[in-house]
Design an enzyme around this catalytic site. Structure first.
Site, PDB file in Angstrom:
ATOM      1  N   LYS A 247       0.876  -1.289  -0.193  1.00  0.00           N
ATOM      2  CA  LYS A 247       0.034   0.074   0.120  1.00  0.00           C
ATOM      3  C   LYS A 247       0.842   1.255   0.095  1.00  0.00           C
ATOM      4  O   LYS A 247       0.623   2.291  -0.763  1.00  0.00           O
ATOM      5  CB  LYS A 247      -0.821  -0.069   1.124  1.00  0.00           C
TER       6      LYS A 247
ATOM      7  N   GLN B   7      -5.402  -1.843   9.496  1.00  0.00           N
ATOM      8  CA  GLN B   7      -5.246  -3.045   8.481  1.00  0.00           C
ATOM      9  C   GLN B   7      -5.663  -4.417   9.376  1.00  0.00           C
ATOM     10  O   GLN B   7      -5.438  -4.581  10.520  1.00  0.00           O
ATOM     11  CB  GLN B   7      -3.772  -3.185   8.404  1.00  0.00           C
TER      12      GLN B   7
ATOM     13  N   ASP C 191     -11.365   2.478   3.442  1.00  0.00           N
ATOM     14  CA  ASP C 191     -11.443   0.970   3.040  1.00  0.00           C
ATOM     15  C   ASP C 191     -13.080   0.788   2.896  1.00  0.00           C
ATOM     16  O   ASP C 191     -13.367  -0.203   2.216  1.00  0.00           O
ATOM     17  CB  ASP C 191     -10.828   0.208   4.139  1.00  0.00           C
TER      18      ASP C 191
END
Ligand code: NAP
Length: 280
Positions: A52, A96, A119
């Site tokens: 990422k 995460q 997200d």
């Protein structure tokens, strides 16, 4: 058979994003910023976070890793999220997953401001998705839809079978495919005869986390195969579909790695950019 090159498509899109961002910089704006919260030392998570960060660099998005120890308390994570919520220079943040079991994942995800939810996991953003309202879409389903669109694959009228019903992949991808006119079947561990469903699929999305769950004999000739799974077997990354067998019968197929993974990251960056546009 055509391999759906998620890596190449994502890389092109990340570079294009960089051009858009440069235009904003030239107008005197700051760069977009993505904060990544990582808890513990899970090797897969460490590698995803690294990927990422690299993609952020291609896209010209500032990023910061907040790496917390395994034994961090719920209140410590919550107070970090709250301080990032308040920081006007942070456009997007992600937690995460997976996180250690002693932490309440859903509460922490919903503590992220819905306006910084890169997200697309926040309950309000997911609610908007299910009500077909504009929203920040969950990254993996968005990446899959972008990849299908890139290859001009028309969804309307297809029989789509999704293996997996998680909140972050299976369920929302079913929603997005249905919105584009597919007829949906969602399979899970209680599904009686998985192969009887997968064999009917014009479009098969597999997000089970079970290496090689779907084999050649379970695939309708000519089907489009989207393999979301990422599993480490004998030190090698493999998907939830047996790629070697499946590619003999599929019309299109995503590889693992370099398929859905990079598209997920691209969708995360595009979400961050979308949030940035609202913030500047
Ligand atoms: P998850 O939350 O564990 O969900 C897995 C789903 O698969 C569940 O709904 C489960 O059914 C179903 N399932 C498991 N075994 C099955 C079986 N034998 N037959 C039918 N259904 C079965 O996983 P997830 O977060 O959705 O992720 C799925 C996979 O995608 C994992 O390998 C993950 O690493 C990968 N992933 C990849 C990306 C990417 O960017 N490439 C992004 C996210 C996730 P039940 O609901 O009945 O338990």
């Amino acid at each position: 058979m055509i391999i759906l090159d998620g890596f190449g498509v994502a890389n092109e899109r990340n570079k294009k994003l960089n051009q858009h961002i440069l235009e904003h910089i030239q107008k005197g704006n700051r760069r977009p910023h993505l904060s990544i919260i990582l808890i513990g030392e899970n090797p897969a998570s460490l590698s995803y976070v690294k990927g990422k960060g690299k993609a952020c660099e291609v896209a010209g998005i500032d990023h910061k890793l907040h790496h917390l120890p395994d034994d961090v308390t719920f209140n410590e994570v919550l107070s970090l999220i709250q301080s990032l919520n308040k920081n006007p220079n942070v456009d997007g943040m992600i937690l995460q997953l997976p996180i250690p079991k002693h932490l309440d994942e859903n509460t922490l995800i919903d503590a992220i401001s819905k306006d910084k939810d890169a997200d697309g996991f926040h309950v309000i953003n997911q609610g908007n998705l299910y009500q077909k309202k504009p929203t920040i879409q969950p990254a993996t389903p968005k990446g899959i839809m972008t990849l299908l669109a890139h290859y001009n694959i028309s969804i309307s009228g297809l029989d789509a079978v999704i293996v997996g019903r998680s909140n972050i992949v299976g369920f929302p991808v079913a929603r997005l495919l249905m919105d584009q006119g597919a007829t949906i079947t969602v399979c899970h561990r209680q599904t009686k005869d998985l192969a009887s469903h997968t064999r009917k699929a014009d479009l098969l999305v597999v997000a089970s986390g079970k290496p090689h769950l779907v084999t050649k004999d379970m695939i309708k000739p000519g089907a489009i195969i989207i393999d979301v799974g990422v599993n480490r077997v004998d030190g090698k990354l493999v998907g939830d579909v047996d790629f070697e067998g499946a590619k003999e019968v599929a019309s299109y197929i995503t590889p693992v790695p370099r398929g859905v993974g990079p598209m997920t990251i691209n969708a995360l960056l595009e979400n961050t950019y979308e949030l940035y546009l609202k913030h500047i």
